[in-house]
Design an enzyme around this catalytic site. Structure first.
Site, PDB file in Angstrom:
ATOM      1  N   TYR A   6      40.594  20.956 -71.950  1.00  0.00           N
ATOM      2  CA  TYR A   6      39.449  21.264 -72.803  1.00  0.00           C
ATOM      3  C   TYR A   6      39.880  21.131 -74.268  1.00  0.00           C
ATOM      4  CZ  TYR A   6      36.862  23.331 -68.842  1.00  0.00           C
ATOM      5  OH  TYR A   6      36.188  23.556 -67.653  1.00  0.00           O
TER       6      TYR A   6
ATOM      7  N   PRO B 186      25.400  25.316 -63.956  1.00  0.00           N
ATOM      8  CA  PRO B 186      24.461  26.309 -63.418  1.00  0.00           C
ATOM      9  C   PRO B 186      23.011  26.060 -63.809  1.00  0.00           C
ATOM     10  CG  PRO B 186      25.657  27.221 -65.270  1.00  0.00           C
ATOM     11  CD  PRO B 186      26.317  25.910 -64.953  1.00  0.00           C
ATOM     12  N   LEU B 187      22.828  25.222 -64.839  1.00  0.00           N
ATOM     13  CA  LEU B 187      21.471  24.880 -65.248  1.00  0.00           C
ATOM     14  C   LEU B 187      21.195  23.391 -65.098  1.00  0.00           C
ATOM     15  CD1 LEU B 187      21.246  27.108 -68.457  1.00  0.00           C
ATOM     16  CD2 LEU B 187      20.328  27.597 -66.171  1.00  0.00           C
ATOM     17  N   GLY B 188      22.132  22.654 -64.452  1.00  0.00           N
ATOM     18  CA  GLY B 188      21.948  21.217 -64.276  1.00  0.00           C
ATOM     19  C   GLY B 188      21.933  20.497 -65.609  1.00  0.00           C
ATOM     20  N   GLY B 189      21.476  19.246 -65.571  1.00  0.00           N
ATOM     21  CA  GLY B 189      21.200  18.525 -66.801  1.00  0.00           C
ATOM     22  C   GLY B 189      22.388  18.035 -67.593  1.00  0.00           C
TER      23      GLY B 189
ATOM     24  N   PHE C 106      24.589  15.787 -66.780  1.00  0.00           N
ATOM     25  CA  PHE C 106      24.644  14.341 -66.624  1.00  0.00           C
ATOM     26  C   PHE C 106      23.214  13.840 -66.478  1.00  0.00           C
ATOM     27  CE2 PHE C 106      28.909  15.519 -65.580  1.00  0.00           C
ATOM     28  CZ  PHE C 106      29.699  14.425 -65.925  1.00  0.00           C
TER      29      PHE C 106
ATOM     30  N   LEU D 271      21.343  14.508 -63.253  1.00  0.00           N
ATOM     31  CA  LEU D 271      21.145  15.879 -62.798  1.00  0.00           C
ATOM     32  C   LEU D 271      19.871  16.457 -63.405  1.00  0.00           C
ATOM     33  CD1 LEU D 271      24.759  17.325 -63.142  1.00  0.00           C
ATOM     34  CD2 LEU D 271      23.661  16.431 -61.089  1.00  0.00           C
TER      35      LEU D 271
END
Length: 314
Positions: free
Chosen positions: A71, A227-230, A232, A235
């Site tokens: 990271y 946890p909230l998708g999106g 990529f 997604l």
């Protein structure tokens, strides 16, 4: 020196309730809402802000921090090392399976071979200033979303577990977790001891429900990423789901808070590590732990179709 989660200090003992309530990870009691450090890299030019953000997470009752040497090419680990104090009693969880790749087309590159896993553990120990990593997650790259292992990076799970269990025996690792794995991989790994599973999972991607149930039965923490998708393009975003937006409107909360609260309600072994570089969003994430759903709202959310099968994994 950085706290490792073995400190006798307890958040509740010093007047800080655990964010989202209490859960269990590798034998430690931790907050069910922790902090994911991946987005700390966005504050690379403002180290003071990065330090303040980590301190704020602890002040808000998050005593479970998820990080990795890759990271920000060590930046997140360095900030955590400086920000966390021994008396905080924070459990720091890291991961291996990738290495920093500064200047490359992606910020990380696969590092799946046993010797690379050992080197990554050592890198995390150095950058965090620890003699022992409380929990190390093995990030497999058999499937997406994200990087896919190719060539000599295609490595058998048994070979990887062998080096991690050896390092656990050496006292450099406290517990082993798995990330981005199938149910069959989890079953194969159980004899080695598995503390947690980190898989992509959210309201719109519930393909791993059976694995979640199995982990609950085995006392294994379920720590969903995305946890909230999106994250990529392929997604779907939980916050765009009409049922989520309606629940947020009726509760006077944000759609993101509803998505996180639904995960906490899904099973008692769910632990969340939402990441952010914004102090306001951090406070909102923690506040999601106080949300309760009435029966009708929960039923409406549970009725939302899962799109797991719609997302190509290779």
């Amino acid at each position: 020196m950085l706290g490792t989660g073995t400190s006798s200090t307890d958040l509740t003992a010093i007047g800080l309730p655990r964010a989202g309530g209490a859960g269990t990870l590798a034998g430690h009691t931790v907050s069910r809402i922790g902090f994911g450090a991946m987005q700390l890299e966005r504050l690379h030019a403002d180290r003071r802000a990065a330090l303040a953000l980590v301190r704020r997470a602890v002040e808000l009752g998050a005593d479970h921090i998820d990080t990795a040497q890759f990271y920000g090419n060590g930046f997140a680990n360095e900030v955590i090392r400086e920000a966390i104090r021994p008396g905080d009693g924070v459990l720091v969880v890291t991961k291996v399976g990738g290495d920093p790749n500064p200047g490359g087309p992606f910020p990380i590159r696969p590092a799946q071979r046993p010797e690379e896993l050992r080197a990554s553990v050592e890198d995390n120990l150095r950058s965090l200033g620890l003699d022992r990593l409380p929990v190390v997650n093995l990030r497999r790259l058999d499937m997406g979303p994200g990087l896919i292992a190719e060539g000599d990076q295609v490595v058998g799970l048994d070979d990887q577990l062998a080096v991690l269990t050896a390092m656990r025996d050496e006292g450099k690792i406290g517990a082993i977790g798995l990330s981005n794995v199938t149910f069959s991989m989890l079953r194969r790994a159980l004899p080695a001891g598995v503390a947690c599973v980190q898989n992509a999972y959210n309201l719109l991607a519930r393909g791993d429900d059976d694995m979640l149930v199995a982990c609950a039965a085995e006392g294994i923490a379920w720590v969903p990423f995305f946890p909230l998708g999106g994250s990529f393009a392929l997604l779907p975003s939980v916050t765009d789901e009409p049922a989520v937006r309606e629940a947020a409107r009726s509760l006077d909360r944000t759609p993101a808070q509803v998505g996180l609260a639904w995960l906490l309600r899904r099973a008692p072994n769910v632990l969340l590590i939402p990441g952010t570089a914004d102090a306001g969003h951090l406070a909102e994430n923690v506040a999601a732990g106080s949300i309760t759903f009435d029966a009708a709202t929960l039923a409406a959310l549970n009725a939302v179709p899962s799109h797991s099968a719609d997302v190509p994994l290779r």
